[in-house]
Design a protein around this motif. Sequence first.
Motif: not given
Length: 221
Positions: A17-31
């Motif tokens: 997820v970290a690798e594929l997240t573009p810089p500056g894009h805010e992502v929350t991974t809900v497990v």
Amino acid sequence: MSESTLQERYREVMGRVAELTPPGHEVTTVVVTKFHPVEVNRELYELGQRDFGESRHQEARLKVDDPAMPDAVWHFIGQLQSNKARQVARYASYIHSLDRSSLLKALTGLDRPEPLGVFIEVNLTDDPGRGGLDPAALEGFAERVLATDGLRLMGVMGVPGVGDDPARAFERLRGYSELVTRLDARSRYISAGMSQDWPQALAMGATHLRIGTSITGKRAY
Ligand SMILES: *Cc1c(COP(=O)(O)O)cnc(C)c1O
């Protein structure tokens, strides 16, 4: 060969997820830990995970007061009966499955220190029998949510239909997100992507990935 451990799967998925997240894009991974015992939540919590997704009130309510997870954040992601809604709102920080007027009514006038974050679940298929709000009703419904005290409209949520191309379904969802964002720029979040399709969801701009089995392993129903 031994099977992978929860820790290995968690680290691997979070790394991707970290690798594929573009810089500056805010992502929350809900497990998504539905149908798994609370020990799974505890282990993930120790690894640093805070956001957990549950889909059944009967199960979630037994996990949320666990003293070992004082600052866990609970996301309710499943079909929600209106008569359970206020109970869920006592512990959930977010509901991802707001999809009809009766549920909105049940969530009106909540007495909470912080507003409840809600995503409007939109039906991404052409089958009206599937869950989710009819997209034709989205604008009016979003306006009502925005006018409801105690709720914070986060944005939209969607699940691609079985057999549908997820990329195309997420494209639709992005269009619905743009519609809602025109009503209120703060409602810009997009809950999309599960174990099988989260990379496509992320590429489309998802901000909340709901990932279960590829981290937790198979659920015991
Ligand atoms: C179960 C569930 C998930 C997680 O699905 P996986 O395929 O296990 O990653 C995500 N979203 C919703 C709405 C679910 O019910």
